[in-house]
Design a protein around this motif. Structure first.
Motif, short mmCIF file in Angstrom:
data_model
loop_
_atom_site.label_atom_id
_atom_site.label_comp_id
_atom_site.label_asym_id
_atom_site.label_seq_id
_atom_site.Cartn_x
_atom_site.Cartn_y
_atom_site.Cartn_z
N THR A 59 0.83 -1.22 0.00
CA THR A 59 0.00 0.00 0.00
C THR A 59 0.85 1.26 0.00
O THR A 59 0.35 2.34 -0.27
CB THR A 59 -0.96 0.03 1.21
N SER A 60 2.15 1.13 0.28
CA SER A 60 3.03 2.30 0.24
C SER A 60 3.83 2.36 -1.07
O SER A 60 4.67 3.24 -1.26
CB SER A 60 3.97 2.30 1.44
N SER A 61 3.58 1.44 -2.00
CA SER A 61 4.24 1.47 -3.31
C SER A 61 3.84 2.72 -4.07
O SER A 61 2.77 3.28 -3.86
CB SER A 61 3.86 0.23 -4.13
N VAL A 62 4.72 3.16 -4.96
CA VAL A 62 4.44 4.34 -5.78
C VAL A 62 3.88 3.88 -7.12
O VAL A 62 4.51 3.08 -7.83
CB VAL A 62 5.70 5.19 -5.99
N MET A 63 2.71 4.39 -7.46
CA MET A 63 2.03 4.05 -8.70
C MET A 63 2.16 5.22 -9.68
O MET A 63 2.41 6.35 -9.28
CB MET A 63 0.54 3.80 -8.44
#
Length: 103
Positions: free
Chosen positions: A70-74
């Motif tokens: 959920t903290s990944s950068v999209m």
């Protein structure tokens, strides 16, 4: 007389043997071709729109993987395809954390 393929959108443009594609095929091709250019697998196709010249799709890609995911950068990319489904342009339109919810 209209043939079945013309009704399904598989007409030849200008009689030159060019095959037009439909939305499902445009979505698949947008994701595949962007993946080939970026070297990362697309997460999803969030939008597809028919244009005068072909198709425009919004493709979501994980740019930076983190734990938790959920903290990944999209990133969202606009991908432009011609009527045959060939990529003619793309650009990143935004970056955001994966856990972000639209307001």
């Amino acid at each position: 007389m209209t043939t079945k393929s013309e009704k399904d959108g598989d007409t030849e443009a200008g009689g030159g043997g060019r095959r037009r594609i439909g939305a499902p095929e445009a979505m698949r091709r947008a994701a595949e071709q962007l993946s080939g250019l970026l070297g990362s697998a697309p997460d999803s196709v969030s939008a597809i729109k028919k244009t005068d010249d072909g198709w425009t799709a919004a493709v979501e890609v994980v740019e930076i993987e983190r734990i938790p995911d959920t903290s990944s950068v999209m990133a969202s990319y606009r991908v432009d395809l011609d009527s045959e489904g060939e990529l003619v342009g793309y650009e990143r339109t935004q970056r955001y954390p994966r856990g972000r919810v639209d307001r």
